[in-house]
Design a protein around this motif. Structure first.
Motif, PDB file in Angstrom:
ATOM      1  N   SER A 199       0.831  -1.198   0.000  1.00 20.78           N
ATOM      2  CA  SER A 199       0.000   0.000   0.000  1.00 20.78           C
ATOM      3  C   SER A 199       0.873   1.259   0.000  1.00 20.78           C
ATOM      4  N   VAL A 200       1.900   1.257   0.810  1.00 19.62           N
ATOM      5  CA  VAL A 200       2.820   2.397   0.874  1.00 19.62           C
ATOM      6  C   VAL A 200       3.543   2.568  -0.457  1.00 19.62           C
ATOM      7  N   SER A 201       3.988   1.468  -1.056  1.00 18.75           N
ATOM      8  CA  SER A 201       4.694   1.523  -2.329  1.00 18.75           C
ATOM      9  C   SER A 201       3.805   2.084  -3.447  1.00 18.75           C
ATOM     10  N   LEU A 202       2.568   1.623  -3.507  1.00 17.54           N
ATOM     11  CA  LEU A 202       1.650   2.112  -4.534  1.00 17.54           C
ATOM     12  C   LEU A 202       1.358   3.598  -4.335  1.00 17.54           C
ATOM     13  N   LYS A 203       1.210   4.015  -3.085  1.00 17.92           N
ATOM     14  CA  LYS A 203       0.989   5.435  -2.783  1.00 17.92           C
ATOM     15  C   LYS A 203       2.166   6.283  -3.261  1.00 17.92           C
ATOM     16  N   ASP A 204       3.395   5.809  -2.996  1.00 12.85           N
ATOM     17  CA  ASP A 204       4.589   6.560  -3.394  1.00 12.85           C
ATOM     18  C   ASP A 204       4.726   6.634  -4.909  1.00 12.85           C
ATOM     19  N   LYS A 205       4.422   5.532  -5.597  1.00 11.09           N
ATOM     20  CA  LYS A 205       4.531   5.531  -7.059  1.00 11.09           C
ATOM     21  C   LYS A 205       3.455   6.409  -7.696  1.00 11.09           C
ATOM     22  N   LEU A 206       2.254   6.382  -7.136  1.00 12.29           N
ATOM     23  CA  LEU A 206       1.207   7.245  -7.674  1.00 12.29           C
ATOM     24  C   LEU A 206       1.559   8.720  -7.438  1.00 12.29           C
ATOM     25  N   THR A 207       2.177   9.017  -6.299  1.00 11.76           N
ATOM     26  CA  THR A 207       2.600  10.391  -6.012  1.00 11.76           C
ATOM     27  C   THR A 207       3.592  10.879  -7.059  1.00 11.76           C
ATOM     28  N   ALA A 208       4.561  10.013  -7.404  1.00  8.15           N
ATOM     29  CA  ALA A 208       5.563  10.384  -8.411  1.00  8.15           C
ATOM     30  C   ALA A 208       4.922  10.546  -9.785  1.00  8.15           C
ATOM     31  N   ALA A 209       4.018   9.636 -10.141  1.00 10.08           N
ATOM     32  CA  ALA A 209       3.353   9.711 -11.446  1.00 10.08           C
ATOM     33  C   ALA A 209       2.466  10.943 -11.534  1.00 10.08           C
ATOM     34  N   ALA A 210       1.788  11.278 -10.460  1.00 10.51           N
ATOM     35  CA  ALA A 210       0.922  12.455 -10.449  1.00 10.51           C
ATOM     36  C   ALA A 210       1.744  13.733 -10.577  1.00 10.51           C
ATOM     37  N   ASP A 211       2.890  13.771  -9.925  1.00  8.52           N
ATOM     38  CA  ASP A 211       3.761  14.945 -10.001  1.00  8.52           C
ATOM     39  C   ASP A 211       4.187  15.195 -11.448  1.00  8.52           C
ATOM     40  N   LYS A 212       4.516  14.124 -12.171  1.00  7.48           N
ATOM     41  CA  LYS A 212       4.893  14.264 -13.586  1.00  7.48           C
ATOM     42  C   LYS A 212       3.724  14.775 -14.428  1.00  7.48           C
ATOM     43  N   GLY A 214       1.466  16.822 -13.361  1.00  4.59           N
ATOM     44  CA  GLY A 214       1.041  18.142 -12.913  1.00  4.59           C
ATOM     45  C   GLY A 214      -0.046  18.115 -11.852  1.00  4.59           C
ATOM     46  N   LEU A 215      -0.188  17.009 -11.146  1.00  3.01           N
ATOM     47  CA  LEU A 215      -1.193  16.884 -10.098  1.00  3.01           C
ATOM     48  C   LEU A 215      -0.515  16.729  -8.736  1.00  3.01           C
ATOM     49  N   LYS A 216      -1.159  17.266  -7.727  1.00  3.80           N
ATOM     50  CA  LYS A 216      -0.661  17.135  -6.361  1.00  3.80           C
ATOM     51  C   LYS A 216      -1.343  15.940  -5.699  1.00  3.80           C
ATOM     52  N   VAL A 217      -0.612  15.249  -4.821  1.00  5.67           N
ATOM     53  CA  VAL A 217      -1.185  14.139  -4.061  1.00  5.67           C
ATOM     54  C   VAL A 217      -1.191  14.490  -2.580  1.00  5.67           C
ATOM     55  N   VAL A 218      -2.348  14.268  -1.958  1.00  7.88           N
ATOM     56  CA  VAL A 218      -2.479  14.417  -0.506  1.00  7.88           C
ATOM     57  C   VAL A 218      -2.764  13.030   0.047  1.00  7.88           C
ATOM     58  N   ALA A 219      -1.824  12.482   0.817  1.00 15.44           N
ATOM     59  CA  ALA A 219      -1.962  11.117   1.336  1.00 15.44           C
ATOM     60  C   ALA A 219      -2.463  11.132   2.777  1.00 15.44           C
ATOM     61  N   MET A 220      -3.363  10.202   3.077  1.00 12.15           N
ATOM     62  CA  MET A 220      -3.925  10.109   4.422  1.00 12.15           C
ATOM     63  C   MET A 220      -3.890   8.649   4.873  1.00 12.15           C
ATOM     64  N   PRO A 221      -3.205   8.336   5.974  1.00  8.92           N
ATOM     65  CA  PRO A 221      -3.150   6.948   6.447  1.00  8.92           C
ATOM     66  C   PRO A 221      -4.490   6.486   7.010  1.00  8.92           C
ATOM     67  N   LEU A 222      -4.756   5.204   6.831  1.00 13.29           N
ATOM     68  CA  LEU A 222      -5.975   4.585   7.352  1.00 13.29           C
ATOM     69  C   LEU A 222      -5.583   3.218   7.880  1.00 13.29           C
ATOM     70  N   ASN A 223      -5.625   3.059   9.195  1.00 12.51           N
ATOM     71  CA  ASN A 223      -5.114   1.844   9.822  1.00 12.51           C
ATOM     72  C   ASN A 223      -6.134   0.736   9.984  1.00 12.51           C
ATOM     73  N   SER A 224      -7.416   1.104   9.994  1.00 12.38           N
ATOM     74  CA  SER A 224      -8.457   0.100  10.188  1.00 12.38           C
ATOM     75  C   SER A 224      -9.736   0.566   9.509  1.00 12.38           C
ATOM     76  N   ALA A 225     -10.649  -0.367   9.307  1.00 17.84           N
ATOM     77  CA  ALA A 225     -11.914  -0.044   8.647  1.00 17.84           C
ATOM     78  C   ALA A 225     -12.696   1.012   9.419  1.00 17.84           C
ATOM     79  N   GLY A 226     -12.536   1.041  10.717  1.00 18.28           N
ATOM     80  CA  GLY A 226     -13.261   1.997  11.539  1.00 18.28           C
ATOM     81  C   GLY A 226     -12.836   3.441  11.346  1.00 18.28           C
TER      82      GLY A 226
END
Length: 326
Positions: A199-212, A214-226
């Motif tokens: 999950s962390v790896s996919l988030k980081d790769k999407l952040t890099a792809a979005a930057d290329k 011209g889009l900004k990424v705002v990441a928010m951790p979610l530890n459980s369904a609740g």
């Protein structure tokens, strides 16, 4: 050529019957009854269907990718449900701390094969199971899970099907899909599970792809369904124009995520087409239906006596795209 598994089974039963008849002829009194019971027990054990334990980390995939596809592959290997095998299903429902106990339960049930769905399930199984055959499916990186170093060099009891990056290794196609479907979006909110390396790896790769792109990424951790509603509202407060989700905990929270996002009119994207049926806007995903058939064939070969050590991993190349309403 090796004889089919069913033929070998019948040969073993015939041998047992012959030995039992000779023993009965030589035995007396109670010995005859004991011999008959032993023969009956041996025959029953030989003909009983094998248990295939299917373990999910979370329930964001449909039967089309798992049981149904596996059954097709097993059928192509000449094996029939209830006659040759039975499925035993279990799920961590996004609570990954329960995976070890689910894996242990499969071993205790004397499963002939353990099927691990999703990366975290395979990781737990590789750590705990060294002899029972493992076939993985619906995952991205078996190597990070410790299953091997290449498709042909892997743990002796492990094989399976995988798709790097869930069909999009660098997440560039996922970003392009978001730009096409939500052209007004200037930023992408990403809900991810920080306890899951993939999950962390996919988030980081999407952040890099979005930057290329011209889009900004705002990441928010979610530890459980609740935490779904709270994490989604935190993203929405930052005025993101679209939301992408990665990780089993995030998928387990999908209903609360989609409810909060819909209230604000923000589209949610997912690596699972099954979540489109629950309200997601679009998805890019591997053809895990095809992959499930291949995994089923692998299971069939193992049930017929082949070792997983000689079955290479299968990298799934086919990728699909689905947009709600199209």
């Amino acid at each position: 050529m090796a004889a089919p598994a069913r033929s070998r089974r019948f040969s073993r039963l015939a041998t047992l019957a012959l030995v039992g008849s000779l023993a009965a002829a030589c035995a007396k009194g109670g010995d005859q009854g004991a011999g008959a019971k032993a023969d009956s027990a041996a025959a029953g054990a030989a003909s009983a269907p094998k248990t295939i334990a299917i373990i999910r980390a979370a329930d964001w995939i449909g039967a089309e990718w798992s049981e149904d596809a596996l059954r097709v592959g097993l059928s192509e290997e000449g094996l029939e449900k209830d006659r040759d095998y039975v499925f035993k299903l279990s799920s961590a429902q996004g609570d990954l701390t329960t995976l070890p106990s689910l894996v242990d339960a499969a071993v205790d049930q004397k499963a002939a094969v353990i099927v691990t769905l999703q990366d975290e399930t395979l990781k737990s199984a590789v750590e705990r199971v060294k002899e029972v055959p493992i076939v993985f499916h619906v995952l991205s990186d078996p190597f990070a899970a410790g299953a091997g170093t290449s498709d042909s060099s892997h743990a002796a009891n492990v094989t399976g099907v995988y798709s790097p990056g869930f069909g999009d290794p660098m997440q560039e196609r996922r970003v392009a899909l978001i730009k096409r479907v939500a052209p007004k979006a200037k930023s992408i909110g990403v809900l991810f599970s920080p306890g899951e390396a993939l999950s962390v790896s996919l988030k980081d790769k999407l952040t890099a792809a979005a930057d290329k792109a011209g889009l900004k990424v705002v990441a928010m951790p979610l530890n459980s369904a609740g935490e779904g509603t709270e994490a989604t509202n935190a993203l929405l407060a930052k005025n993101v124009g679209a939301i992408e989700i990665f990780g089993n905990a995030a998928h387990a929270a999908f209903e609360s995520i989609i409810a909060a996002a819909k209230e604000k009119g923000v589209p949610v994207f997912s690596p699972s087409p099954f979540e489109i049926m629950k309200g997601a806007t679009a998805a890019i995903f591997p053809d895990f239906q095809e992959g499930g058939v291949v995994a089923g064939q692998m299971i069939g070969r193992i049930l017929k006596g082949e070792s997983p050590a000689g079955i290479p991993f299968y990298k799934l190349e086919t990728t699909k795209e689905q947009v709600a309403g199209e």
